[in-house]
Design an enzyme around this catalytic site. Structure first.
Site, PDB file in Angstrom:
ATOM      1  N   GLY A 239      -5.437  44.026 -12.129  1.00  0.00           N
ATOM      2  CA  GLY A 239      -4.768  44.910 -11.184  1.00  0.00           C
ATOM      3  C   GLY A 239      -4.204  46.202 -11.735  1.00  0.00           C
ATOM      4  O   GLY A 239      -3.782  47.065 -10.951  1.00  0.00           O
ATOM      5  N   GLU A 283      -6.779  39.317 -16.327  1.00  0.00           N
ATOM      6  CA  GLU A 283      -8.090  39.487 -15.678  1.00  0.00           C
ATOM      7  C   GLU A 283      -8.324  40.960 -15.317  1.00  0.00           C
ATOM      8  O   GLU A 283      -8.549  41.284 -14.149  1.00  0.00           O
ATOM      9  CB  GLU A 283      -8.152  38.648 -14.393  1.00  0.00           C
ATOM     10  CG  GLU A 283      -7.939  37.172 -14.575  1.00  0.00           C
ATOM     11  CD  GLU A 283      -7.832  36.421 -13.236  1.00  0.00           C
ATOM     12  OE1 GLU A 283      -7.800  37.062 -12.166  1.00  0.00           O
ATOM     13  OE2 GLU A 283      -7.780  35.180 -13.277  1.00  0.00           O
ATOM     14  N   PRO A 284      -8.278  41.866 -16.266  1.00  0.00           N
ATOM     15  CA  PRO A 284      -8.453  43.278 -15.902  1.00  0.00           C
ATOM     16  C   PRO A 284      -9.910  43.614 -15.603  1.00  0.00           C
ATOM     17  O   PRO A 284     -10.823  43.116 -16.262  1.00  0.00           O
ATOM     18  CB  PRO A 284      -7.986  44.020 -17.159  1.00  0.00           C
ATOM     19  CG  PRO A 284      -8.258  43.068 -18.279  1.00  0.00           C
ATOM     20  CD  PRO A 284      -8.083  41.691 -17.716  1.00  0.00           C
ATOM     21  N   GLY A 285     -10.123  44.445 -14.616  1.00  0.00           N
ATOM     22  CA  GLY A 285     -11.468  44.917 -14.302  1.00  0.00           C
ATOM     23  C   GLY A 285     -11.483  46.433 -14.365  1.00  0.00           C
ATOM     24  O   GLY A 285     -11.939  47.055 -15.330  1.00  0.00           O
ATOM     25  N   TYR A 326     -11.919  52.911   1.404  1.00  0.00           N
ATOM     26  CA  TYR A 326     -10.461  52.896   1.161  1.00  0.00           C
ATOM     27  C   TYR A 326      -9.836  54.282   1.290  1.00  0.00           C
ATOM     28  O   TYR A 326      -8.692  54.464   0.897  1.00  0.00           O
ATOM     29  CB  TYR A 326     -10.139  52.393  -0.252  1.00  0.00           C
ATOM     30  CG  TYR A 326     -10.886  51.165  -0.684  1.00  0.00           C
ATOM     31  CD1 TYR A 326     -10.602  49.923  -0.122  1.00  0.00           C
ATOM     32  CD2 TYR A 326     -11.860  51.240  -1.671  1.00  0.00           C
ATOM     33  CE1 TYR A 326     -11.283  48.802  -0.530  1.00  0.00           C
ATOM     34  CE2 TYR A 326     -12.541  50.112  -2.086  1.00  0.00           C
ATOM     35  CZ  TYR A 326     -12.251  48.895  -1.505  1.00  0.00           C
ATOM     36  OH  TYR A 326     -12.926  47.789  -1.907  1.00  0.00           O
ATOM     37  N   CYS A 354     -26.251  58.011   7.594  1.00  0.00           N
ATOM     38  CA  CYS A 354     -25.968  58.391   8.983  1.00  0.00           C
ATOM     39  C   CYS A 354     -24.676  57.758   9.472  1.00  0.00           C
ATOM     40  O   CYS A 354     -24.680  56.869  10.346  1.00  0.00           O
ATOM     41  CB  CYS A 354     -27.144  58.009   9.870  1.00  0.00           C
ATOM     42  SG  CYS A 354     -28.632  58.831   9.316  1.00  0.00           S
ATOM     43  N   TYR A 382     -16.200  49.262  -9.471  1.00  0.00           N
ATOM     44  CA  TYR A 382     -16.423  49.138  -8.038  1.00  0.00           C
ATOM     45  C   TYR A 382     -17.308  50.275  -7.510  1.00  0.00           C
ATOM     46  O   TYR A 382     -17.119  50.759  -6.400  1.00  0.00           O
ATOM     47  CB  TYR A 382     -15.082  49.051  -7.291  1.00  0.00           C
ATOM     48  CG  TYR A 382     -14.196  47.951  -7.838  1.00  0.00           C
ATOM     49  CD1 TYR A 382     -14.558  46.607  -7.674  1.00  0.00           C
ATOM     50  CD2 TYR A 382     -13.039  48.241  -8.572  1.00  0.00           C
ATOM     51  CE1 TYR A 382     -13.777  45.596  -8.211  1.00  0.00           C
ATOM     52  CE2 TYR A 382     -12.257  47.219  -9.106  1.00  0.00           C
ATOM     53  CZ  TYR A 382     -12.635  45.915  -8.918  1.00  0.00           C
ATOM     54  OH  TYR A 382     -11.866  44.905  -9.449  1.00  0.00           O
TER      55      TYR A 382
HETATM   56  N1  LLP Z   1      -8.752  38.948 -10.623  1.00  0.00           N
HETATM   57  C1  LLP Z   1      -8.982  38.683  -9.324  1.00  0.00           C
HETATM   58  C2  LLP Z   1      -8.801  37.328  -8.824  1.00  0.00           C
HETATM   59  C3  LLP Z   1      -9.378  39.726  -8.454  1.00  0.00           C
HETATM   60  O1  LLP Z   1      -9.596  39.475  -7.170  1.00  0.00           O
HETATM   61  C4  LLP Z   1      -9.549  41.045  -8.971  1.00  0.00           C
HETATM   62  C5  LLP Z   1      -9.964  42.136  -8.097  1.00  0.00           C
HETATM   63  C6  LLP Z   1      -9.330  41.253 -10.344  1.00  0.00           C
HETATM   64  C7  LLP Z   1      -8.917  40.180 -11.137  1.00  0.00           C
HETATM   65  C8  LLP Z   1      -9.517  42.580 -11.003  1.00  0.00           C
HETATM   66  O2  LLP Z   1      -8.636  43.547 -10.524  1.00  0.00           O
HETATM   67  P1  LLP Z   1      -8.617  45.005 -11.224  1.00  0.00           P
HETATM   68  O3  LLP Z   1      -8.098  44.845 -12.624  1.00  0.00           O
HETATM   69  O4  LLP Z   1     -10.014  45.520 -11.211  1.00  0.00           O
HETATM   70  O5  LLP Z   1      -7.726  45.797 -10.358  1.00  0.00           O
HETATM   71  N2  LLP Z   1     -13.137  47.259  -4.521  1.00  0.00           N
HETATM   72  C9  LLP Z   1     -11.765  47.657  -4.680  1.00  0.00           C
HETATM   73  C10 LLP Z   1     -11.025  46.736  -5.632  1.00  0.00           C
HETATM   74  C11 LLP Z   1     -11.080  45.291  -5.220  1.00  0.00           C
HETATM   75  C12 LLP Z   1     -10.418  44.357  -6.212  1.00  0.00           C
HETATM   76  C13 LLP Z   1     -10.716  42.950  -5.914  1.00  0.00           C
HETATM   77  N3  LLP Z   1     -10.166  42.008  -6.843  1.00  0.00           N
HETATM   78  C14 LLP Z   1     -11.703  49.096  -5.112  1.00  0.00           C
HETATM   79  O6  LLP Z   1     -12.761  49.725  -5.294  1.00  0.00           O
HETATM   80  O7  LLP Z   1     -10.627  49.698  -5.239  1.00  0.00           O
END
Ligand code: LLP
Length: 429
Positions: A239, A283-285, A326, A354, A382
């Site tokens: 997050g 759990e960073p993405g 978003y 379109c 994403y």
């Molecule tokens: N762990 C879980 C259980 C999650 O659902 C998520 C993201 C993450 C970790 C990773 O979160 P991060 O570190 O990436 O913020 N498509 C949206 C973001 C959706 C996130 C969904 N879950 C966007 O483009 O902003």
């Protein structure tokens, strides 16, 4: 640190000219910086190096095998949410014992596969899921390691679509109900409680929601301990936000610091525990890959009418849905460095789809002409992973930039551009 920079008036990514990349691989094109991804991951690793930890990259942010393999080699674990993601990380060479499985709708087949390969932990999101996992584990004669994903009911102060830790969200088990579900789990013969988990949302730019969630989780850990339920790891989720515009999100080190402070405080209150009694999982993405990627697109036409200026480009919401879905603001740079005497317009940068929502950027001061290139920044997370075939456009190619041992910057194709025939693959006349 930005991997995009102007050199002699032309935009470069890690020293490779954007124009060269577009020429060689075509557009729309995703490009990623290997060194940037590695540095971001290592920022988490270094912050946690002095204690038991596992950084589980959230595969959904960008699931290209080359990125997964790079992170696996650096020691990453993985947070997955489907069998597809599980098969991807296995294909990329990940150790299944470093995989945690989140998601609200895990199917029988997904649970069977995860148990068979021996993942580290299921992040269980409901009582019904707990029962299903127990049954399948019994059937396979295995014991499933589980955490409960707790919904701590805290406001992540982010976009409502990417906020997950509020009572009304579908995610996790309510904070209030969690102790009863833990007690139930403790009774199930094929379930082993190993941890506790939460994830409250994405693109968080303040620490306070993380702190609130951590406080609630630790209070629960204390309560469970009093009931003789031992927690071996705490997964604080992902997050952490990134800078798209002018946000100043906390660094991974700052996040780790506040989480550790809370955890150490809890450990101090429990002299029977030591520093290694509880492993930290994250759990960073986005924070690992977002700013390591960009989307290169070419201007097909410009259109000026009724006081509106459109730069119509070859990438659309099918390639990058974040602005449409978003209302996300993503920086757009012209490949040719702007000059003070350029004729600028306030352009809406729009795609070929379109839909009126197919806008990549609204009112951007740009000087562009047909065939010029534009670059959408911070598109590493994403971006491709949410791309679709909508309006029957093949998905873009993906390229990784890397440094050779002699210090040269090079590009490598990590996903071929889809062919038109890929569009109807599997369809039956
Ligand atoms: N762990 C879980 C259980 C999650 O659902 C998520 C993201 C993450 C970790 C990773 O979160 P991060 O570190 O990436 O913020 N498509 C949206 C973001 C959706 C996130 C969904 N879950 C966007 O483009 O902003």
């Amino acid at each position: 640190m930005n991997f995009l920079q102007y050199k002699q008036g032309r935009l470069h990514a890690d020293n490779v000219a954007i124009a060269e990349l577009a020429k060689q691989y075509g557009t729309p094109l995703y490009v990623y910086s290997q060194s940037h991804i590695a540095n971001q991951f290592m920022a988490y690793e270094q912050a946690l190096s002095h204690r038991k930890h596992l950084v589980c990259y959230a595969v959904k942010a960008n699931s290209n095998l080359a990125i997964l393999s790079l992170l696996a080699k650096l020691g990453a674990g993985f947070d997955i949410v489907s069998q597809g993601e599980l098969e991807r990380v296995l294909k990329a060479g990940a150790d299944p014992k470093k995989v945690v499985f989140s998601g609200v709708a895990k199917s029988v087949q997904e649970i069977e596969r995860a148990l068979t390969v021996g993942i580290k932990c299921f992040n269980v999101e409901s009582e019904a899921e707990l029962e299903r996992i127990n049954q399948i584990a019994e059937h396979l004669n295995k014991v499933a390691n589980i955490s409960l994903r707790i919904n701590p009911d805290v406001d992540a102060k982010t976009h409502p679509y990417i906020s997950t830790g509020l009572r009304e969200n579908k995610f996790g088990i309510s904070y209030q109900l969690a102790p009863a579900v833990y007690h139930k789990a403790a009774q199930l013969a094929h379930i082993q409680i190993v941890g506790i988990d939460c994830h409250i949302g994405s693109q968080l730019t303040e620490l306070s929601p993380f702190i609130d969630a951590a406080d609630r989780i630790l209070a629960l850990v204390a309560k469970l301990k009093a009931d003789h339920i031992t927690i071996q790891h705490i997964d604080f989720g992902g997050g952490l936000g990134v800078c798209y515009d002018d946000e100043v999100p906390p660094t991974p080190a700052a996040l780790v610091k506040v989480l550790e402070e809370r955890l150490d405080n809890y450990l101090r209150q429990n002299p029977d525990l030591n520093k290694d009694s509880i492993e930290i999982l994250l759990e960073p993405g986005r924070s690992i890959v977002a700013n390591a990627g960009a989307l290169i697109t070419q201007v097909e036409y410009t259109k000026h009418q009724e006081g509106n200026h459109f730069a119509i480009v070859d990438a659309g919401m099918n390639d990058l849905i974040r602005p449409a879905l978003y209302d996300a603001w993503m920086k757009i740079l012209a490949e040719k460095e702007p000059h003070i005497d350029d004729k600028m317009y306030s352009y809406n940068v729009v795609g070929p789809i379109c839909e009126s929502s197919d806008v990549l950027g609204k009112q951007r001061e740009l000087s562009v002409a047909q065939d010029d290139l534009l670059v959408i920044c911070s598109a590493g997370a994403y971006g491709f992973s949410m791309a679709s075939h909508y309006n029957s456009h093949p998905r873009p190619a993906e390229v990784m930039l890397y440094e050779t041992p002699t210090g040269q910057s090079k590009a490598k194709l990590i996903r071929a551009r889809e062919a038109l025939s890929d569009l109807w693959q599997g369809e039956i006349l």
